[in-house]
Enzyme design. Structure first.
Site, mmCIF file in Angstrom:
data_model
loop_
_atom_site.group_PDB
_atom_site.id
_atom_site.type_symbol
_atom_site.label_atom_id
_atom_site.label_comp_id
_atom_site.label_asym_id
_atom_site.label_seq_id
_atom_site.Cartn_x
_atom_site.Cartn_y
_atom_site.Cartn_z
ATOM 1 N N HIS A 180 0.824 -1.226 0.000
ATOM 2 C CA HIS A 180 0.000 0.000 0.000
ATOM 3 C C HIS A 180 0.847 1.260 0.000
ATOM 4 O O HIS A 180 0.376 2.333 0.402
ATOM 5 C CB HIS A 180 -0.915 0.094 1.252
ATOM 6 C CG HIS A 180 -1.972 -0.959 1.343
ATOM 7 N ND1 HIS A 180 -2.371 -1.498 2.540
ATOM 8 C CD2 HIS A 180 -2.733 -1.538 0.392
ATOM 9 C CE1 HIS A 180 -3.317 -2.385 2.334
ATOM 10 N NE2 HIS A 180 -3.553 -2.428 1.034
ATOM 11 N N GLU A 387 -4.874 6.020 -5.098
ATOM 12 C CA GLU A 387 -3.633 5.424 -5.612
ATOM 13 C C GLU A 387 -3.479 5.666 -7.115
ATOM 14 O O GLU A 387 -2.379 5.906 -7.599
ATOM 15 C CB GLU A 387 -3.615 3.920 -5.312
ATOM 16 C CG GLU A 387 -3.359 3.635 -3.845
ATOM 17 C CD GLU A 387 -3.907 2.297 -3.385
ATOM 18 O OE1 GLU A 387 -5.136 2.156 -3.278
ATOM 19 O OE2 GLU A 387 -3.099 1.395 -3.117
#
Ligand code: AMP
Length: 403
Positions: A180, A387
Site C-alpha cells: 500500500h 492510488e
C-alpha cells in the site's frame, strides 16, 4: 485544447483496471475494468460520465483486453488518436530491494520485476502481461512502473529485518517490504499539505484500512516503519487475512488438521480476519450491522480488529517519538465512523486524543475531514486515498523528465 491523456493501469492475472486522466490538471475522464480474462464470458466495462457500458465476450488474454479498451475509447471519441495517451503508469505490487521510487518501464525494470516473481508469484507475471499489451498498442507512450513497496524502502534494517538466520534473510531477500506504499505516500503528501503546512520534523501515522489493511509511521515524509511484512499477510487483522500471529500457529494447525504449508497459507490469507472470526463476512458493513444486533462473533471480530490497529498506533507513537497526526483512509477508514471510534477509544488515553464525535459521524463517502478537537494532543483526520491519481502523477512526472 490539450488532447494529451494519462492512463493508470492495474493489471492482475485475470483482470485489468484502468483510469484515464486529462494531462492538464489530472481530471478523471473515464475508467473501467476488463475482468475474467482467459474466459469465454469475459467482461468489459467502461464508465464514462453517466454512461456505464458492459459487454460480455470472449477475452482470451491481456492483449485482447487492451484492444477492447482502446477501441472503445476511440469509438466513443474519448480519445481521437491512441497516441494522445502520452503516459501510462502500471501498478506493480512487489518492487523488492530494487525500487525505492517509480521507474521507467524498460528492459531493465522488466528484468528486475521478473526476478522478483518468487516474492510475488500471484501478481508479478500479470503486471508484465499488462505492460506488454499496452507497450504493443501504444509503443510511443512514456511508460512507468509504480511499486506498492517503493515508499517503504526508507525503512532502516532494524525495522525491516526479521530475526531469522541472517544468511537466509540475505540469500532469499526475506524481509519486510510492506505494501500500500502508493496510498501511504498519497496520504502523507496530502496530510503534510493540508494539516501540517510549514511544520518541521513531522510525525504522521497513516492507517490504510480497507479489505487489506496496513499502517505506516512516517517522519518528515519518509517511512520509518510499516505493518505489512514480506507479503500483505502481515500486520493488522484484515477482511480475510489474519495479520500478525505467533508463527507457531501455522505449524500447530498444519499438524492438527493434517494440511500442507500452502493450505495453511491459504487459511491465513483467505479464511481468517473478519471473515474467520465473525463467521459472517469479510465486509465490515455486514459485521458492523451484526455488531449492533449484538451478534457475539461480530462483536469479537470488531474488537479484535480495533485492538490490533490501536496497538500498532501505540507502537508507531513510540517509534516516531510522538505523533502530530493520525490519518484514516481506504474503505473502512474513509467510511466507518464506528470502526474509527472503536480504534480511537483504545488509543485516546495514552495519546491524549480528543475526538470530535459529530465530525467523526459526518466523515464518510469520500469526504475529507479533521475529526479531532483543538484540545486533542494529536490531530486525527480522514483523507480519502487515491492510488490511481498518484500513479498518474508519477507518469506525468516521468513524461516531463522529473521522475
Ligand atoms: P477497500 O479495500 O479500500 O476498497 O475497502 C473495502 C472494504 O471497506 C469493504 O470490504 C468493507 O469492509 C469496507 N467498507 C467499504 N465501504 C464501507 C462503508 N460504507 N462502511 C463500512 N465499511 C465499508
Amino acid at each position: 485544447m490539450d488532447q494529451r491523456l494519462v492512463m493508470a493501469v492495474n493489471a492482475g492475472s485475470s483482470s485489468l483496471k484502468y483510469k484515464l486522466y486529462r494531462y492538464e490538471g489530472l481530471e478523471v475522464v473515464c475508467g473501467g475494468l476488463v475482468d475474467r480474462i482467459g474466459h469465454d464470458d469475459g467482461i468489459f466495462k467502461l464508465n464514462y460520465g453517466e454512461e456505464h457500458l458492459k459487454e460480455i465476450l470472449p477475452i482470451p488474454d491481456h492483449d485482447k483486453g487492451v484492444e477492447l479498451i482502446l477501441d472503445a475509447l476511440l469509438k466513443k471519441g474519448i480519445v481521437k488518436d491512441k497516441k494522445d495517451i502520452v503516459a501510462i503508469g502500471h501498478r506493480v505490487v512487489q518492487g523488492g530491494k530494487y525500487f525505492s521510487k517509480s521507474a521507467i518501464f524498460d528492459e531493465d525494470t522488466e528484468k528486475k520485476i521478473a526476478e522478483l516473481i518468487p516474492l510475488d508469484p500471484l501478481h508479478a507475471p500479470a503486471h508484465l502481461m499488462g505492460y506488454h499489451a499496452f507497450k504493443e498498442a501504444i509503443p510511443e507512450a512514456t511508460t512507468i512502473a509504480v511499486f506498492d513497496t517503493a515508499y517503504h524502502q526508507t525503512m532502516e534494517e532494524e525495522d525491516y529485518l526479521f530475526p531469522i538466520p541472517y544468511e537466509l534473510s540475505r540469500k532469499y531477500d526475506c524481509r519486510r517490504y510492506g505494501a500500500h506504499g502508493t496510498s501511504h505516500r498519497y496520504l502523507a503528501e496530502k496530510a503534510l499539505g493540508s494539516y501540517l503546512k510549514g511544520q518541521t520534523d513531522t510525525k504522521i501515522i497513516t492507517c490504510h484500512l480497507g479489505s487489506g489493511a496496513s499502517l505506516a509511521a512516517i517522519r518528515d515524509g519518509k517511512v520509518v516503519a510499516t505493518s505489512m511484512g514480506l507479503t500483505p499477510l502481515g500486520g493488522v487483522m484484515m477482511g480475510t487475512r489474519s495479520g500478525d500471529i505467533d508463527p507457531s500457529v501455522s505449524y500447530y494447525l498444519a499438524e492438527r488438521l493434517g494440511i500442507s504449508p500452502s493450505e495453511v497459507y491459504d487459511l491465513l490469507n483467505k479464511k481468517s480476519g473478519f471473515l474467520g472470526v465473525s463467521g459472517i463476512s469479510n465486509d465490515t458493513r455486514d459485521v458492523e450491522e451484526a455488531y449492533f444486533k449484538a451478534d457475539e462473533r461480530a462483536i469479537r471480530a470488531s474488537n479484535l480488529f480495533a485492538r490490533r490497529v490501536a496497538d500498532y498506533i501505540g507502537q508507531y507513537y513510540v517509534r516516531l517519538g510522538g505523533c502530530d497526526l493520525i490519518v484514516f483512509s481506504a474503505g473502512i477508514g474513509e467510511n466507518s465512523p464506528f470502526y474509527r471510534k472503536l480504534v480511537l477509544d483504545r488509543a485516546k488515553e495514552a495519546l491524549g486524543l480528543d475526538v470530535d464525535e459529530a465530525a467523526n459521524e459526518k466523515a464518510f463517502a469520500g469526504k475529507e475531514a479533521l475529526i479531532s478537537t483543538s484540545e486533542s494532543k494529536v490531530k486525527v483526520a480522514v483523507i480519502p486515498t487515491d492510488e490511481e491519481k498518484m500513479i498518474a502523477m508519477d507518469a506525468v512526472a516521468a513524461y516531463e523528465g522529473r521522475l
